[in-house]
Design a protein around this motif. Structure first.
Motif, mmCIF file in Angstrom:
data_model
loop_
_atom_site.group_PDB
_atom_site.id
_atom_site.type_symbol
_atom_site.label_atom_id
_atom_site.label_comp_id
_atom_site.label_asym_id
_atom_site.label_seq_id
_atom_site.Cartn_x
_atom_site.Cartn_y
_atom_site.Cartn_z
ATOM 1 N N GLY A 92 4.002 -0.251 11.558
ATOM 2 C CA GLY A 92 3.205 -1.501 11.997
ATOM 3 C C GLY A 92 2.970 -1.727 11.049
ATOM 4 O O GLY A 92 2.434 -3.327 10.864
ATOM 5 N N ARG A 93 2.597 -1.124 9.931
ATOM 6 C CA ARG A 93 1.820 -1.629 8.765
ATOM 7 C C ARG A 93 2.317 -2.193 7.104
ATOM 8 O O ARG A 93 1.629 -2.682 6.673
ATOM 9 N N ILE A 94 3.848 -2.147 7.417
ATOM 10 C CA ILE A 94 4.974 -2.962 6.613
ATOM 11 C C ILE A 94 4.655 -4.100 6.625
ATOM 12 O O ILE A 94 5.573 -4.839 7.588
ATOM 13 N N LYS A 95 4.759 -4.981 5.831
ATOM 14 C CA LYS A 95 4.629 -6.358 5.240
ATOM 15 C C LYS A 95 4.497 -6.961 4.187
ATOM 16 O O LYS A 95 3.661 -7.163 3.514
ATOM 17 N N ASP A 96 5.430 -6.582 3.375
ATOM 18 C CA ASP A 96 5.900 -6.622 1.898
ATOM 19 C C ASP A 96 6.822 -7.380 1.283
ATOM 20 O O ASP A 96 8.156 -6.803 1.724
ATOM 21 N N ASP B 55 0.990 -1.050 -0.068
ATOM 22 C CA ASP B 55 -0.118 0.023 -0.230
ATOM 23 C C ASP B 55 0.590 1.389 -0.005
ATOM 24 O O ASP B 55 0.178 2.633 -0.655
ATOM 25 N N LEU B 56 2.090 1.080 0.803
ATOM 26 C CA LEU B 56 3.199 2.315 0.270
ATOM 27 C C LEU B 56 4.130 2.198 -0.155
ATOM 28 O O LEU B 56 5.680 1.649 0.452
ATOM 29 N N PRO B 57 4.174 1.662 -1.432
ATOM 30 C CA PRO B 57 5.223 1.249 -2.935
ATOM 31 C C PRO B 57 6.307 2.175 -2.467
ATOM 32 O O PRO B 57 6.005 3.554 -2.678
ATOM 33 N N MET B 58 7.547 1.709 -2.431
ATOM 34 C CA MET B 58 8.774 2.473 -2.164
ATOM 35 C C MET B 58 10.141 2.300 -3.118
ATOM 36 O O MET B 58 10.507 1.357 -3.479
#
Length: 313
Positions: free
Chosen positions: A294-298, A257-260
């Motif tokens: 805490g939302r990052i699991k990509d 959801d938060l591409p980087m």
């Protein structure tokens, strides 16, 4: 563990490379490049001190190398918590964080439940919540707001050498959460809601982290990483030094959801960060940074930039 595979890429194979802020990455790289070992890194440090054009510096003196060990890429996030505590014990400050003892091998149960380190002068500070103590250890550093309003900053001071067990994975394995539901906030809420069972769950992670006070670090700078330098939100990552040299630039292509797509600097490590394609992204200090982390699991891809003279020799 499979033998790592190394594939040298071209910079035009890095998605979004031309659009990144290379100056931001270069500024962070300079904070630790002088601490790296080996003549190739020493040469790059001297070149960097002359402040060349950042993108040209990376393209001329580095080569992108994809390192794979057979495990899929996993990006997670971490942050510096800001907690409430005291230097003295007393209600509501009942849960200690410890400085490094001489005898390191005690498991979490012996320390937190049996009190084997109590009353030995090792208490650095006291917090209001045992879950805060646990997550402070997971993050490895934090700020503690004291009763007089001042701040105490603590950093990693050592660990007991026991194996790290992911509490999130245990909850998934027991059917409490699905793989996409587990997060730091979900774990915290479950532990609080389940009393003794919640505290018993935390004890299953035998790994225990000790701290030291690092309040000399200015408030506007990040906490100290493994290289004993302040790390930078959005540009510093924790990696596995078995595969990635500490201090090396690392290009990340993170999905989700938060591409980087960004050049990061490998300035930290972590007990749960194992593997060639494993990285923990530092998001900063405080509650908002904690929510984002805490939302990052990509998934995605990470590519290490190694000195050209090493890759081509």
């Amino acid at each position: 563990m499979a033998e790592p595979r190394y594939t040298t890429l071209a910079f035009d194979q890095l998605k979004g490379w031309r659009d990144d802020n290379h100056q931001a990455a270069f500024d962070v790289f300079k904070t630790t490049c002088g601490d790296m070992d080996g003549p190739a890194w020493a040469t790059l440090h001297e070149i960097a001190r002359a402040d060349p054009a950042p993108r040209g510096f990376f393209e001329e003196f580095f080569r992108p190398v994809l390192i794979e060990d057979g495990d899929p890429t996993l990006f997670t996030g971490y942050y510096e918590p800001e907690l409430t505590g005291s230097r003295e014990r007393g209600e509501p400050y009942r849960y200690p964080i410890y400085t490094r003892p001489d005898d390191l091998n005690h498991a979490r149960r012996e320390i937190d439940q049996d009190g084997i380190l109590a009353n030995r002068g090792l208490e650095l500070a006291w917090l209001t919540d045992p879950v805060d103590v646990f997550f402070l250890q997971v993050q490895g550093s934090g700020r503690i707001r004291l009763p007089d309003g001042s701040m105490m900053r603590v950093g990693f001071g050592g660990k007991n050498g026991r194996p790290y067990t992911s509490i999130g994975k245990l909850l998934v394995a027991r059917g409490v959460f699905g793989p996409d539901q587990v997060s730091a906030d979900a774990i915290r809420d479950w532990v609080h809601a389940n009393g003794e069972a919640g505290r018993a769950l935390l004890l299953e992670n035998e790994s225990y982290v000790f701290f030291r006070e690092v309040s000399e670090i200015p408030a506007h700078q990040g906490p100290l990483g493994t290289m004993n330098r302040s790390i930078t939100a959005g540009r510093s990552i924790a990696i596995d030094p078995a595969f990635v040299p500490l201090g090396a630039p690392v290009w990340i292509e993170k999905d989700g959801d938060l591409p980087m797509q960004r050049l990061m600097i490998a300035q930290d490590t972590g007990g749960a960060i194992k593997g060639a394609q494993r990285a923990d992204i530092f998001f900063g200090t405080g509650p908002e940074a904690g929510l984002r982390a805490g939302r990052i699991k990509d998934g995605g891809r990470m590519v290490v930039l190694l000195p050209a003279q090493l890759v081509e020799s």
